[in-house]
Design an enzyme around this catalytic site. Sequence first.
Site, short mmCIF file in Angstrom:
data_model
loop_
_atom_site.label_atom_id
_atom_site.label_comp_id
_atom_site.label_asym_id
_atom_site.label_seq_id
_atom_site.Cartn_x
_atom_site.Cartn_y
_atom_site.Cartn_z
N TYR A 172 -9.30 87.70 -19.92
CA TYR A 172 -10.61 87.30 -20.46
C TYR A 172 -10.54 85.89 -21.03
CZ TYR A 172 -14.35 86.67 -23.83
OH TYR A 172 -15.38 86.13 -24.56
N SER A 186 -15.08 80.77 -26.56
CA SER A 186 -14.68 81.74 -27.57
C SER A 186 -13.49 81.23 -28.37
CB SER A 186 -14.28 83.03 -26.85
OG SER A 186 -13.59 83.89 -27.71
N LYS A 226 -12.26 81.99 -20.01
CA LYS A 226 -12.95 81.03 -20.89
C LYS A 226 -12.31 79.64 -20.76
CE LYS A 226 -16.06 83.73 -22.53
NZ LYS A 226 -17.41 83.60 -21.99
#
Length: 349
Positions: free
Chosen positions: A153, A129, A157
Amino acid sequence: MARRILVTGGAGYIGSHTVLQLLLAGFGVVVVDNLDNSSEVAVERVTAIAGKYGKNLTFHRIDLRDKDALDKLFASTKFDAVVHFAGLKAVGESVQKPLLYYNNNIIGTIALLEAMVRHGCKKLVFSSSATVYGWPKKVPCTEESPLCAMNPYGRTKLMIEDICRDIHRADKDWNIILLRYFNPIGAHPSGNIGEDPRGFPNNLMPFVQQVAVGRRPTLTVFGNDYSTKDGTGVRDYIHVVDLADGHIAALQKLFKASNLGCEVYNLGTGKGTSVLEMVAAFEKTSGKKIPVVKAGRRHGDAEILYASTRKAEKELKWKAKYGIEEMCRDQWNWAKKNPWGYGSPDSTS
Ligand code: NAD
Ligand code: WQD
């Protein structure tokens, strides 16, 4: 024989669009998804849209952390590559429930990678991302820009990217492509599949869409004092079908080069659009007024984020085709046809 791809998280928003493009490109596709943030209806719709190719899709409701179920699947089916979407993705929730995110995203990924090693499948495309660029000092973000995750989050990643780099360093048989998505929006032009977030939408366009169909009264615009053309945040919105096609390009690259290593590519359009420009574009294509309420900045939001697309254009021979108008048109088409997503007024909040 057609190549067979395992798609984790294939019932979700980006996954379902990618599965469709894979089928249309002639691949066989096996989806595993625990349906934690998705509906099996999406898989049924993909099968229907794919027409004669629909028969090449199979679905298994499996949680990636269920090692035995994964092992059984890998033992019964030979995969040429894996496209790994499965994961939790709500930034705010990850701040509240970090262990849930580390458990699901990291442990799920490790379980998948271990199963791939056990069964000799070492080609992977992973959904990373643009969040890994944090608040960039310089835009556009190139793949070499400094990395900085700002929430659990984002850290999942970055950790998974690092795990991928490490396993390739240790075993050169691995070929891995990490795709850093910018802001996927829109829906398939059929209007039969699209994004259907559970509960309160965290992202801009799902929220706009719910205001347009009357599910929410107003859109809250976070921040109007950024150093941007109208004071609101700027992002690189990309049509989800373009994004899905980026995965086909990545797989083609994986199958062509046997010593690719672990490569990373941005998937964006290279163009920045502000929140108010997005709202205006959506109002224009939908003919619906979106009432807005201005509020302070959302914690952790970057001011301006958009991609350098040069590396993907050059090495994947991929470039986004759709503009903001088509993204809004297809988002509205999906919303109009499915105001309650895949569910009903009773099944959604
Ligand atoms: P999504 O929630 O619609 O899809 C993810 C799918 O994974 C869901 O169907 C969910 O049920 C499934 N899943 C989650 N945990 C699982 C597990 N342990 N086992 C099996 N299935 C599991 O999200 P999306 O927008 O389609 O995103 C797909 C991927 O792309 C995610 O990894 C996300 O982090 C990443 N990504 C998304 C965006 C975005 O803006 N949508 C941007 C950048 C990266
Ligand atoms: C876009 C702009 C908001 C909602 C997130 C994740 C990122 C990636 C993509 C997964 C910002 C503004 C939003 C609202 C608003 N996902 N906004 N009102 O924050 O760029 O990225 O999704 O990897 O990791 O962080 O996308 O759609 O949430 O926000 O004004 O109700 O819209 O402030 O400027 P974001 P977004």
